[in-house]
Design a protein around this motif. Structure first.
Motif, mmCIF file in Angstrom:
data_model
loop_
_atom_site.group_PDB
_atom_site.id
_atom_site.type_symbol
_atom_site.label_atom_id
_atom_site.label_comp_id
_atom_site.label_asym_id
_atom_site.label_seq_id
_atom_site.Cartn_x
_atom_site.Cartn_y
_atom_site.Cartn_z
ATOM 1 N N ARG A 1 52.239 12.788 -32.191
ATOM 2 C CA ARG A 1 53.558 12.872 -32.813
ATOM 3 C C ARG A 1 54.659 12.648 -31.780
ATOM 4 O O ARG A 1 55.626 11.931 -32.045
ATOM 5 C CB ARG A 1 53.741 14.237 -33.481
ATOM 6 N N ASP B 1 63.017 10.974 -40.580
ATOM 7 C CA ASP B 1 63.613 12.171 -41.179
ATOM 8 C C ASP B 1 63.753 13.288 -40.151
ATOM 9 O O ASP B 1 64.771 13.992 -40.106
ATOM 10 C CB ASP B 1 62.762 12.650 -42.358
ATOM 11 N N ASP B 2 62.736 13.445 -39.303
ATOM 12 C CA ASP B 2 62.792 14.479 -38.264
ATOM 13 C C ASP B 2 63.889 14.170 -37.246
ATOM 14 O O ASP B 2 64.611 15.071 -36.788
ATOM 15 C CB ASP B 2 61.447 14.588 -37.542
ATOM 16 N N LEU C 1 63.504 18.283 -29.869
ATOM 17 C CA LEU C 1 63.329 18.794 -31.219
ATOM 18 C C LEU C 1 62.575 20.118 -31.253
ATOM 19 O O LEU C 1 62.783 20.950 -32.129
ATOM 20 C CB LEU C 1 62.589 17.760 -32.087
#
Length: 376
Positions: free
Chosen positions: A19, A58-59, A372
């Motif tokens: 990811r 989106d993240d 994040l």
């Protein structure tokens, strides 16, 4: 093959690592795009599935790193796609610089725009390292307050200093400031208001070279920062060359006249004594000649075809150029085959502090997952 290598090669790739890699891939694709790519366009360019790209986008939007723009008016059949861009209201980078006779602080947003700039002219040589760092800390707080008022969250800071910096941020030696083994990150973090801010420390010429690289143009060049001291950043194929211990680029202490003026480093005839800011203010022709001699040696050694003059050299470039080029033409072995390109820095005298802020931005783009996840 060693047992350690065998073990490493069989280690599974964690889902979180995949990811993180894909988040960086998507963000870098947007950052490097000449236009505003769509989600479908990113999927086509990266090879990721549309569903994966959509989830990652989106993240990144939720984290303030990307913004989605309305699609352009339809020019043909089909539904127009929304375009993605780096968010100007997302996390920002703070660049700081301590030089011999000034301090600087700059806030840059994700798009690379300078949002705030602060400059304080003061000779730092009479001050202790702790005093200089306290002064740059006060300037940093001004910049942080201005960024907050502008709705920007500063993700981190980078400090540019004119000296040799170890990977852990300790300034091993800065001759013109009389610094030795100064733990700059620890001293900055001890100041009120800076304890929680990630702060990196690097050589000012290295950061200026990275700023120039980020500004576009060549991917291989020698950046020369002319202040009271002189440093250089070496960029090869888009990467900063640091040397074996991270201390490359001390061109100011290249000998140009072996029996010449004594230097603060303990040697004689160093380039700084003839082409540093205090020297070229009294004899520009001698400074240009000395620069040409030192730069010719670098070109002969590294086969670099582009030299960028920054710092105080940038505004003086029209007056320095002829003298430097004359020495390059005379001393560079391949001058007749491939003349060296000499130009002023795109970022001018602000290259180091802007490069410092840009280094924070680049870290965000290279590893958005860390930001994040709240660990940037």
């Amino acid at each position: 093959m060693s047992a350690r290598i065998m073990t490493a090669s069989r280690a599974p790739v964690r889902q979180s690592s995949v990811r993180a890699h894909n988040l960086a891939l998507v963000l870098q694709t947007v950052a490097n795009s000449a236009d505003r790519p769509s989600r479908a366009g990113i999927a086509a360019e990266t090879g990721l599935t549309r569903a994966t790209v959509s989830a990652l986008v989106d993240d990144l939007i939720a984290g303030g790193l990307l913004t989605e723009h309305d699609p352009a008016p339809r020019t043909g059949a089909g539904r127009p796609a929304a375009g993605l861009a780096l968010s100007p209201s997302g996390p920002a980078g703070l660049g700081l610089e301590i030089n011999i006779d000034y301090l600087a602080a700059t806030v840059i947003d994700l798009t690379g725009d300078v949002r705030h700039r602060f400059l304080a002219q003061r000779d730092q040589r009479p001050l202790s390292p702790a005093s200089s760092l306290a002064e740059i800390g006060a300037l940093a707080l001004q910049a942080l307050e201005a960024a907050t008022a502008d709705g920007l969250a500063v993700a981190g800071a980078a400090l540019a200093v004119p000296g040799l910096v170890a990977p852990n941020g300790i300034v091993r030696v800065a001759p013109n400031l009389d610094w030795q083994d100064v733990d700059a990150p620890a001293l900055l973090h001890a100041l009120p208001g800076l304890g929680d801010l990630p702060i990196a420390v690097d050589n000012e010429a290295n950061l200026a070279a990275l700023g120039e690289l980020r500004a576009g143009g060549e991917d291989t060049f020698l950046y020369v920062s002319g202040e009271i001291g002189i440093g250089a950043g070496i960029v090869l194929d888009g990467e900063l060359y640091r040397g074996n211990r991270g201390w490359s680029g001390e061109i100011g202490h290249v000998t140009v006249y072996p029996d010449g003026r004594p230097c603060r480093c303990g040697a004689n005839g160093c380039l700084e004594q003839y082409a540093g800011q205090e020297a070229f203010s009294t004899d520009l022709d001698l400074a240009a000649s000395a620069l040409g001699i030192a730069l010719s040696a670098v070109v002969n050694l590294l086969d670099i075809s582009v030299i960028v003059l920054g710092g105080a050299y940038a505004p003086e470039f029209p007056r320095l150029r002829a003298g430097i080029e004359a020495e390059l033409a005379r001393r560079v072995l391949t001058a007749g085959l491939a003349p060296v390109t000499l130009r002023a820095a795109t970022l001018g005298a602000d290259a180091a502090v802007r490069g410092a802020a840009g280094a924070v931005i680049q870290q965000l783009i290279d590893d958005p997952a860390a930001f994040l996840n709240g660990t940037a």
